[in-house]
Motif scaffolding. Structure first.
Motif, PDB file in Angstrom:
ATOM      1  N   LYS A  12     -49.181   3.646   8.632  1.00 50.60           N
ATOM      2  CA  LYS A  12     -48.360   3.657   7.423  1.00 50.60           C
ATOM      3  C   LYS A  12     -48.321   5.048   6.811  1.00 50.60           C
ATOM      4  O   LYS A  12     -47.255   5.553   6.419  1.00 50.60           O
ATOM      5  CB  LYS A  12     -48.912   2.651   6.416  1.00 50.60           C
ATOM      6  CG  LYS A  12     -48.171   2.599   5.075  1.00 50.60           C
ATOM      7  CD  LYS A  12     -48.768   1.533   4.171  1.00 50.60           C
ATOM      8  CE  LYS A  12     -48.215   1.600   2.751  1.00 50.60           C
ATOM      9  NZ  LYS A  12     -46.775   1.287   2.706  1.00 50.60           N
ATOM     10  N   GLN A  13     -49.485   5.681   6.750  1.00 53.40           N
ATOM     11  CA  GLN A  13     -49.566   7.032   6.190  1.00 53.40           C
ATOM     12  C   GLN A  13     -48.743   8.012   7.015  1.00 53.40           C
ATOM     13  O   GLN A  13     -48.016   8.851   6.459  1.00 53.40           O
ATOM     14  CB  GLN A  13     -51.030   7.478   6.130  1.00 53.40           C
ATOM     15  CG  GLN A  13     -51.253   8.823   5.454  1.00 53.40           C
ATOM     16  CD  GLN A  13     -52.726   9.176   5.370  1.00 53.40           C
ATOM     17  OE1 GLN A  13     -53.515   8.852   6.255  1.00 53.40           O
ATOM     18  NE2 GLN A  13     -53.108   9.851   4.294  1.00 53.40           N
ATOM     19  N   GLU A  14     -48.848   7.916   8.323  1.00 49.45           N
ATOM     20  CA  GLU A  14     -48.088   8.814   9.212  1.00 49.45           C
ATOM     21  C   GLU A  14     -46.591   8.614   9.041  1.00 49.45           C
ATOM     22  O   GLU A  14     -45.828   9.579   8.946  1.00 49.45           O
ATOM     23  CB  GLU A  14     -48.476   8.545  10.668  1.00 49.45           C
ATOM     24  CG  GLU A  14     -47.631   9.312  11.683  1.00 49.45           C
ATOM     25  CD  GLU A  14     -47.851   8.854  13.114  1.00 49.45           C
ATOM     26  OE1 GLU A  14     -46.864   8.769  13.866  1.00 49.45           O
ATOM     27  OE2 GLU A  14     -49.018   8.588  13.470  1.00 49.45           O
TER      28      GLU A  14
ATOM     29  N   ASN B 289     -41.882   4.541  14.666  1.00 52.70           N
ATOM     30  CA  ASN B 289     -41.300   5.850  14.384  1.00 52.70           C
ATOM     31  C   ASN B 289     -39.823   5.897  14.757  1.00 52.70           C
ATOM     32  O   ASN B 289     -39.010   6.457  14.019  1.00 52.70           O
ATOM     33  CB  ASN B 289     -42.070   6.939  15.137  1.00 52.70           C
ATOM     34  CG  ASN B 289     -43.240   7.469  14.342  1.00 52.70           C
ATOM     35  OD1 ASN B 289     -43.064   8.125  13.319  1.00 52.70           O
ATOM     36  ND2 ASN B 289     -44.449   7.180  14.797  1.00 52.70           N
TER      37      ASN B 289
ATOM     38  N   GLU C  53     -44.912   7.357   6.456  1.00 52.79           N
ATOM     39  CA  GLU C  53     -44.437   7.798   5.145  1.00 52.79           C
ATOM     40  C   GLU C  53     -44.404   9.312   5.039  1.00 52.79           C
ATOM     41  O   GLU C  53     -43.559   9.864   4.327  1.00 52.79           O
ATOM     42  CB  GLU C  53     -45.331   7.194   4.061  1.00 52.79           C
ATOM     43  CG  GLU C  53     -45.150   5.689   3.915  1.00 52.79           C
ATOM     44  CD  GLU C  53     -46.099   5.063   2.908  1.00 52.79           C
ATOM     45  OE1 GLU C  53     -45.781   3.964   2.413  1.00 52.79           O
ATOM     46  OE2 GLU C  53     -47.169   5.670   2.634  1.00 52.79           O
ATOM     47  N   LYS C  54     -45.290   9.965   5.762  1.00 51.51           N
ATOM     48  CA  LYS C  54     -45.297  11.426   5.766  1.00 51.51           C
ATOM     49  C   LYS C  54     -44.153  11.979   6.603  1.00 51.51           C
ATOM     50  O   LYS C  54     -43.529  12.989   6.251  1.00 51.51           O
ATOM     51  CB  LYS C  54     -46.633  11.939   6.305  1.00 51.51           C
ATOM     52  CG  LYS C  54     -46.768  13.452   6.318  1.00 51.51           C
ATOM     53  CD  LYS C  54     -48.137  13.868   6.833  1.00 51.51           C
ATOM     54  CE  LYS C  54     -48.274  15.391   6.859  1.00 51.51           C
ATOM     55  NZ  LYS C  54     -49.612  15.817   7.373  1.00 51.51           N
ATOM     56  N   THR C  55     -43.868  11.312   7.720  1.00 51.78           N
ATOM     57  CA  THR C  55     -42.856  11.808   8.662  1.00 51.78           C
ATOM     58  C   THR C  55     -41.439  11.447   8.244  1.00 51.78           C
ATOM     59  O   THR C  55     -40.510  12.235   8.445  1.00 51.78           O
ATOM     60  CB  THR C  55     -43.129  11.239  10.074  1.00 51.78           C
ATOM     61  OG1 THR C  55     -44.470  11.555  10.459  1.00 51.78           O
ATOM     62  CG2 THR C  55     -42.157  11.816  11.092  1.00 51.78           C
ATOM     63  N   HIS C  56     -41.270  10.252   7.662  1.00 49.92           N
ATOM     64  CA  HIS C  56     -39.927   9.753   7.343  1.00 49.92           C
ATOM     65  C   HIS C  56     -39.835   9.552   5.824  1.00 49.92           C
ATOM     66  O   HIS C  56     -40.245   8.512   5.294  1.00 49.92           O
ATOM     67  CB  HIS C  56     -39.655   8.444   8.075  1.00 49.92           C
ATOM     68  CG  HIS C  56     -39.903   8.517   9.555  1.00 49.92           C
ATOM     69  ND1 HIS C  56     -39.003   9.063  10.442  1.00 49.92           N
ATOM     70  CD2 HIS C  56     -40.980   8.139  10.297  1.00 49.92           C
ATOM     71  CE1 HIS C  56     -39.500   9.005  11.665  1.00 49.92           C
ATOM     72  NE2 HIS C  56     -40.689   8.455  11.602  1.00 49.92           N
ATOM     73  N   GLU C  57     -39.281  10.512   5.161  1.00 50.90           N
ATOM     74  CA  GLU C  57     -39.209  10.482   3.701  1.00 50.90           C
ATOM     75  C   GLU C  57     -38.401   9.275   3.218  1.00 50.90           C
ATOM     76  O   GLU C  57     -37.306   8.997   3.719  1.00 50.90           O
ATOM     77  CB  GLU C  57     -38.569  11.768   3.181  1.00 50.90           C
ATOM     78  CG  GLU C  57     -38.553  11.892   1.673  1.00 50.90           C
ATOM     79  CD  GLU C  57     -37.999  13.216   1.197  1.00 50.90           C
ATOM     80  OE1 GLU C  57     -37.852  13.381  -0.035  1.00 50.90           O
ATOM     81  OE2 GLU C  57     -37.701  14.089   2.047  1.00 50.90           O
TER      82      GLU C  57
ATOM     83  N   GLU D  71     -53.491   4.068   8.877  1.00 53.33           N
ATOM     84  CA  GLU D  71     -53.154   5.405   9.364  1.00 53.33           C
ATOM     85  C   GLU D  71     -51.698   5.464   9.808  1.00 53.33           C
ATOM     86  O   GLU D  71     -51.012   6.477   9.594  1.00 53.33           O
ATOM     87  CB  GLU D  71     -54.088   5.796  10.503  1.00 53.33           C
ATOM     88  CG  GLU D  71     -55.528   6.023  10.052  1.00 53.33           C
ATOM     89  CD  GLU D  71     -56.478   6.256  11.213  1.00 53.33           C
ATOM     90  OE1 GLU D  71     -56.066   6.038  12.385  1.00 53.33           O
ATOM     91  OE2 GLU D  71     -57.628   6.650  10.964  1.00 53.33           O
TER      92      GLU D  71
END
Length: 276
Positions: free
Chosen positions: A67-69, A44, A71-75, A65
């Motif tokens: 990777k998903q987090e 992160n 990509e969701k947090t850091h556009e 999970e």
């Protein structure tokens, strides 16, 4: 005796502030042991700086999970995942070959994978000893060498190894762990000296007790007394994964361009405190 000076006080605030560092944006960062805990916090932190990430772990579900987090947090983050054991030499070589092919470079390695070993040394089996040394020390060299072979061709690179405050001081029932983490300290210094002429910087961080999912679970099962550990720590609390990640971020950045062969310990004053 437990130092109880922090008892009956209000909860301690961390006061943590993230910073921006030069020279991270666009760099390719490989992070082992990155499905959770300090490794995920590192992911992160480096994502926040605009790095491209390759996450490595044996936890397939945790990697997905993570990777998903991210990509969701850091556009717009560019993140890949690879399931591999750090004690599988062929798998590690494959990881770094893929990184070089996918991103074109291996700029930063965060050698973070490791396991906890807490058992009386008279009960520790030879296989348990060897496994602890393999995961916590031998893998650090194997990953560092695989990264360095690419960095030498580039003429630059940074490797950050995760040691521990128990690489500096010792504790009972942690013989294999302490030996491995102390080995990381010596390895870091030795490779920093040897590889400096290739433009490779090598440093290590030494976390104290940190609130990772593993530590929380050990607290719940009674294997660690988190209140006593906090009271034993001069700052009166455990560390946070983000605080450890920030150390790696600084050491990997251009702000630390003249820092190599250094072990940066963040333990809330634990190793300085001789009063038990």
């Amino acid at each position: 005796m437990i130092n109880s000076k922090h008892e009956n006080q209000n909860p301690v605030q961390t006061g943590f502030q993230s910073a921006n560092y030069p020279g991270i944006s666009g760099k390719t960062v490989v992070i082992t042991g990155s499905a959770n805990g300090i490794g995920l916090a590192m992911a992160n932190s480096f994502a926040r700086q605009g790095a491209r990430l390759l996450l490595v772990d044996i936890n397939d579900k945790g990697l997905a999970e993570a990777k998903q987090e991210l990509e969701k947090t850091h556009e717009g983050i560019d993140v890949e995942i690879r399931s591999a054991s750090v004690i599988d030499d062929a798998a590690i070589e494959s990881v770094f070959a893929y990184c070089e092919e996918r991103f074109g470079s291996v700029d930063i390695l965060l050698n973070n994978a490791g396991i906890s070993i807490n058992k009386p040394s008279l009960e520790l089996t030879p296989d348990e000893w060897r496994h602890g040394i393999n995961v916590n020390l031998n893998s650090v060299f194997v990953c560092a060498q695989a990264a360095a072979l690419r960095m030498v061709k580039q003429g630059s690179g940074v490797i950050i190894n995760t040691s521990s405050m128990y690489g500096i001081v010792a504790a009972p029932h942690r013989t294999a762990y302490c030996a491995a983490k102390a080995g990381i300290v010596a390895l870091t210094k030795s490779l920093a000296v040897e590889w400096g002429s290739y433009g490779i910087r090598m440093n290590a961080i030494g976390p104290g007790y940190t609130r990772t999912p593993l530590v929380d679970e050990l607290g719940k099962t009674g294997r660690l007394d988190l209140e006593k550990l906090s009271n034993r720590t001069p700052l009166g609390r455990l560390g946070e994964p983000q605080e450890m990640a920030e150390l790696a971020l600084f050491l990997a950045s251009d702000s630390a361009a003249f820092v190599t062969g250094h072990i940066l310990v963040a333990d809330g004053g634990w190793t300085a405190n001789g009063y038990m």
